[in-house]
Design an enzyme around this catalytic site. Structure first.
Site, PDB file in Angstrom:
ATOM      1  N   GLU A 192       0.786  -1.230   0.000  1.00 26.84           N
ATOM      2  CA  GLU A 192       0.000   0.000   0.000  1.00 26.84           C
ATOM      3  C   GLU A 192       0.821   1.285   0.000  1.00 26.84           C
ATOM      4  OE1 GLU A 192      -3.288   0.108  -0.267  1.00 26.84           O
ATOM      5  OE2 GLU A 192      -3.387  -2.073  -0.366  1.00 26.84           O
ATOM      6  N   SER A 213     -46.928 -31.912  39.378  1.00 25.79           N
ATOM      7  CA  SER A 213     -46.580 -32.601  40.622  1.00 25.79           C
ATOM      8  C   SER A 213     -45.150 -32.370  41.070  1.00 25.79           C
ATOM      9  CB  SER A 213     -46.824 -34.103  40.449  1.00 25.79           C
ATOM     10  OG  SER A 213     -48.210 -34.358  40.294  1.00 25.79           O
TER      11      SER A 213
END
Length: 897
Positions: free
Chosen positions: A166, A558
């Site tokens: 770059e 239950s």
């Protein structure tokens, strides 16, 4: 005024110009005023050479005129001097105008420039990771998938590859590459559009962080101005760090760390030179140079970057050649919508928002949870296996054939997030969709998202018969019908008349989702640490799904009886040998039935009643100990949901979550101590600093260890000889309770070993009945067994430790009293010391004379302030929509815990 001509001279001719005037060059004519009106020089003055500077005044009238050549030279010099002066003035003006324009230009673009100070404190969006207890990744949350690494942690080969690809002169220039800018300007002017940017790394940081990526001259001007500023405020390393953490590498990855993990399955700290060059090769165009898109093109770009590194002196020839020969080895992609624990990821997000607020959106956090990956996988597999077994029992897998008597389909217009019965009207094998009509709505089901019910991969036409009724839900809102424009019509006479009413076009088919089978949830908690080791909220492991383990409030049935009997033992009102009524007709103001998992018509000991889940016995016990006391007791053990204080509480008529039930049973397993379960153990911020979590409430004792042990012993009877015999296959002591609500709308099993407490729930989201033959023992217990088998695979079997304060006494199994000496059918029972029976059971003949339901039982003491008065009429068990509001606790006599 001019001096008159001297005497003796020839007067000028009328209409003619003097000879000196006619021979004067134009430059002299345009000289300054007064210069040509100077008095003439004396005649006695010495004659001037022809090369002498030309004067502005007129020549001597009495001297000879200058030679023609000298006059021309003088005229030329005068013109050059004049034009030089004019050009100088013009250039000075132009320079002044240019300087002014530059100042105005800079001020114009400086007016709205962002502050470069933002880069000092810049925090790009990062990934927040949610980890299991051993560091295994459970999930990631992000807006941009990025993990910031400091410049010192990035290896040199990555930095040099970035410079080569770059901006090779990054460490030499001051932020701008002027030669490159001029070259790009020439290219752009020739093409009449912005094609080259000539951006340095500094400029790219500005473009990506402070500005927009638009290719305009205005943005470029701002970029240039900011580049100079940033180079003065940040070091080169700081700028390069921003760049390497900001750039995009394709496939949703930002920054070198995430790119390295995605492409190579390793941290950027460990990449080779070839891998570094390949990473930076992608930056030029991720959609073009990604090795996952085009490996050949990516390798070509990588070699270019390596050549640039050699050309710029960043790497020697030997290393570059070795890197070029290195094969590209990409990591296996593991991304999928399905995750190990999406429920945990969602909760981690909620906790993070509570702790750090809006900063959670930026990410960068690491959240460590208590989840055990192996147990989590086992829990998910157990829930799916259990639900698949249900689907097989009820023929919910394709092909779906029409039944002799199909249920009635839905009529009307469907809306909202509900489940509807629709009718199959057709199939499209090419698109893989099933057409279903739901009332007035036409919809389609994609079988690609219905693998749960189509494991064989049948084509839509083979999956379900036409006119088969199926359960579906709307994925999106139902579309509104579209009214067609009314058209004009011509009658027989040729007159135009308007149509009576516009036609209505059918709405487009709405996407539907199959909802054939029930859902499930499982929560597992470490008894000693109270850490949640597994959390499953549904069949599918998809982010954003409903976590039923945490948020689904369902009737526990239950399984709630453990709290009824537990409080009775805690209050010294009940013992395992207490005789409880099992005949529904003996309960005043309430009519419970023993249709849960067994029948009961004669009095039974508490242990037997619990093992066989006798409903009437639980209601009888609740009437003795007090419903409000039991509600408070359950709350102390970990039930946070709102509970009513009526007799239906004994049968689990009030809704709770699986997570609450697991926490409450874990309190029993831990010897009666409640401690808030924990899922999140640590949060580390983006800077590596640990963030304090909300303080965990202190643990508190609810039951004495002896009381918790006796209750645990009672719950083991459910496994050893009651409704949960299947759990005996685990080959270790297990305590727990099955639960089934009315019409089998909810099926439960909640239990524990010495190590892990686990709650399992199965049911439809819309509370539809599970069907004939379904109960806690068949619809929930199998998942518990499968999970606990895997969870205890490497753990030795251990019995529940017996604490002090527990006594064992032989009793008569029919009366619950002390066994007679040498009684053959006597059984051993455990008691909290001081609650064991003191009276000996009568001889058999006496027992026969007193047969029947005893009204006053030895050892049964009414709860303080309540006694056994009948409660007002209450709803049938399991019908939560008719459950009364919770009643108040006794004001003067709170529960003793």
């Amino acid at each position: 005024m001019s001096e008159p001509p001297r005497r003796g001279s020839e007067p000028p001719r009328p209409g003619s110009e003097p000879a000196w005037r006619a021979s004067e060059p134009p430059a002299r004519r345009s000289g300054p005023p007064g210069r040509g009106s100077e008095p003439p020089q004396r005649s006695s003055a010495a004659p001037r050479p022809a090369s002498a500077p030309h004067l502005d005044g007129p020549p001597h009238l009495d001297g000879p005129p200058p030679p023609p050549d000298a006059a021309a030279a003088q005229d030329r010099n005068a013109r050059i001097a004049t034009w030089a002066k004019r050009i100088g003035i013009a250039l000075a003006a132009l320079l002044a105008l240019a300087a002014t324009a530059v100042v105005l230009f800079v001020r114009h673009y400086e007016a709205d420039l962002p502050s470069t100070r933002e880069l000092k404190d810049y925090r790009p969006p990062q990934v927040t990771r949610i980890l299991a207890r051993d560091g295994t990744r459970l999930g990631e949350v992000f807006t941009e998938r990025r993990t910031v690494v400091r410049i010192g942690e990035i290896p040199n080969q990555v930095k040099l590859a970035a410079l080569a690809a770059e901006d090779a002169g990054f460490y030499e220039h001051a932020g701008l590459n002027y030669l490159g800018m001029l070259r790009a300007l020439a290219v752009n002017l020739r093409s009449t559009q912005t094609r080259q940017g000539a951006s340095t790394i500094t400029q790219q940081v500005i473009k990506n962080v402070l500005l927009t990526p638009d290719r305009t001259y205005g943005r470029k001007a701002r970029e240039i101005i900011l580049a100079r500023r940033i180079e003065q405020e940040l070091t080169k390393d700081e700028i390069l760090e921003l760049y390497l953490n900001k750039i995009y590498f394709g496939h949703g990855r930002y920054g070198v760390e995430e790119a390295s993990r995605y492409y190579f399955g390793k941290s950027v700290r460990d990449v080779t030179l070839a891998e570094a060059a390949l990473l930076l090769a992608v930056v030029k165009g991720p959609s073009v140079y990604s090795p996952r898109v085009n490996l050949e093109r990516a390798v070509g770009r990588r070699d270019f970057v390596l050549d640039q590194m050699l050309r710029k002196g960043f790497a020697d020839e030997l290393l570059v050649e070795q890197a070029k020969r290195e094969p590209v080895v990409l990591a296996i992609e593991t991304e999928s919508l399905a995750e190990l624990a999406p429920e945990v990821v969602s909760e981690a997000q909620r906790v993070l928002r509570q702790v750090v607020g809006p900063a959670a959106q930026q990410g960068g956090y690491t959240i460590t949870t208590t989840i055990d990956p192996a147990m989590q996988a086992a829990a998910r597999a157990a829930v799916r296996k259990n639900l698949d077994a249900y689907a097989k029992r009820h023929k919910l897998f394709g092909p779906l054939a029409r039944a002799k008597k199909e249920p009635a389909p839905f009529e009307g217009t469907p809306s909202g997030h509900k489940v509807f019965r629709g009718v199959v009207t057709g199939a499209d094998d090419a698109r893989g969709t099933l057409s279903v009509r739901v009332g007035t709505l036409e919809g389609t089901v994609s079988l690609r998202g219905a693998q749960r019910y189509n494991p064989s991969g049948l084509a839509p036409s083979k999956f379900a018969e036409v006119n088969k009724v199926v359960r579906v839900s709307l994925i999106g809102p139902a579309p509104e019908p579209v009214a067609a424009a009314a058209e004009d019509e011509d009658d027989a006479d040729g007159d135009t008349k308007r149509a009576a009413a516009p036609a209505v076009k059918p709405a487009a088919p709405v996407p539907l989702r199959l909802e054939l089978g029930p859902e499930g949830a499982l929560v597992a908690i470490d008894v000693r640490t109270r850490e949640i080791v597994a959390l499953v909220g549904g069949y599918e492991a998809v982010r954003g799904g409903l976590d039923r383990a945490t948020f689904a409030r369902r009737q526990p049935g239950s399984t709630f009886k453990a709290f009824v009997y537990g409080y009775g033992i805690h209050a010294r009102t009940l013992t395992p040998a207490t005789i409880l009524e099992t005949n529904p007709s003996t309960v005043s103001g309430y009519n419970p039935q023993n249709h849960d998992e067994s029948e009961g018509k004669s009095p039974a000991r508490l242990r037997e009643a619990l093992a066989h889940s006798v409903n009437v016995a639980a209601v009888s016990a609740l009437s003795r100990v007090g419903a409000s006391n039991v509600a408070a007791f359950a709350g102390a053990l970990g039930i946070r949901s709102k509970l009513g204080a009526d007799l239906s509480l004994a049968l689990g008529a009030y809704e709770v979550t699986p997570r609450e039930m697991a926490a409450a049973y874990a309190s029993i397993a831990a010897g009666g101590v409640y401690e808030q379960p924990v899922l999140i153990t640590k949060i580390v911020g983006p800077g590596g600093v640990e963030i304090p979590l909300p303080p965990r409430p202190p643990a508190h004792r609810v039951m004495e260890e002896a009381e918790a042990y006796v209750l645990t012993s009672l719950l083991t009877s459910v496994v050893q000889g009651g409704t949960a015999k299947q759990a005996r296959s685990l080959g270790r002591p297990i305590a727990g309770k099955t639960g089934t609500t009315n019409d089998a709308k909810d099926a439960w099993f909640v239990g524990f070993s010495t190590d892990i407490a686990c709650a399992v729930w199965t049911g439809y989201d819309d509370a539809a009945p599970l069907g004939k033959g379904e109960a806690g023992a068949t619809s929930a217990l199998p998942a518990f067994v499968d999970f606990m088998k895997q969870a205890h695979a490497k753990r030795p079997a251990a019995d529940f430790p017996v604490p002090s304060g527990v006594v064992r006494v032989k009793i008569d199994p029919k009366t619950g009293l002390l066994a007679r000496e040498a009684q053959e059918d006597a059984i051993e029972e455990v008691f909290v010391a001081g609650t064991e029976p003191a009276e000996e059971a009568p001889a058999p003949e006496v027992e026969a004379a007193d047969a029947g339901a005893p009204e006053d039982l030895e050892g049964v003491v009414p709860a303080p302030g309540e006694g056994p008065q009948p409660a007002p009429a209450a709803p049938a068990p399991g019908e939560s929509e008719h459950a009364p509001e919770p009643g108040p606790l006794p004001a003067n006599d709170p529960p003793p815990f």
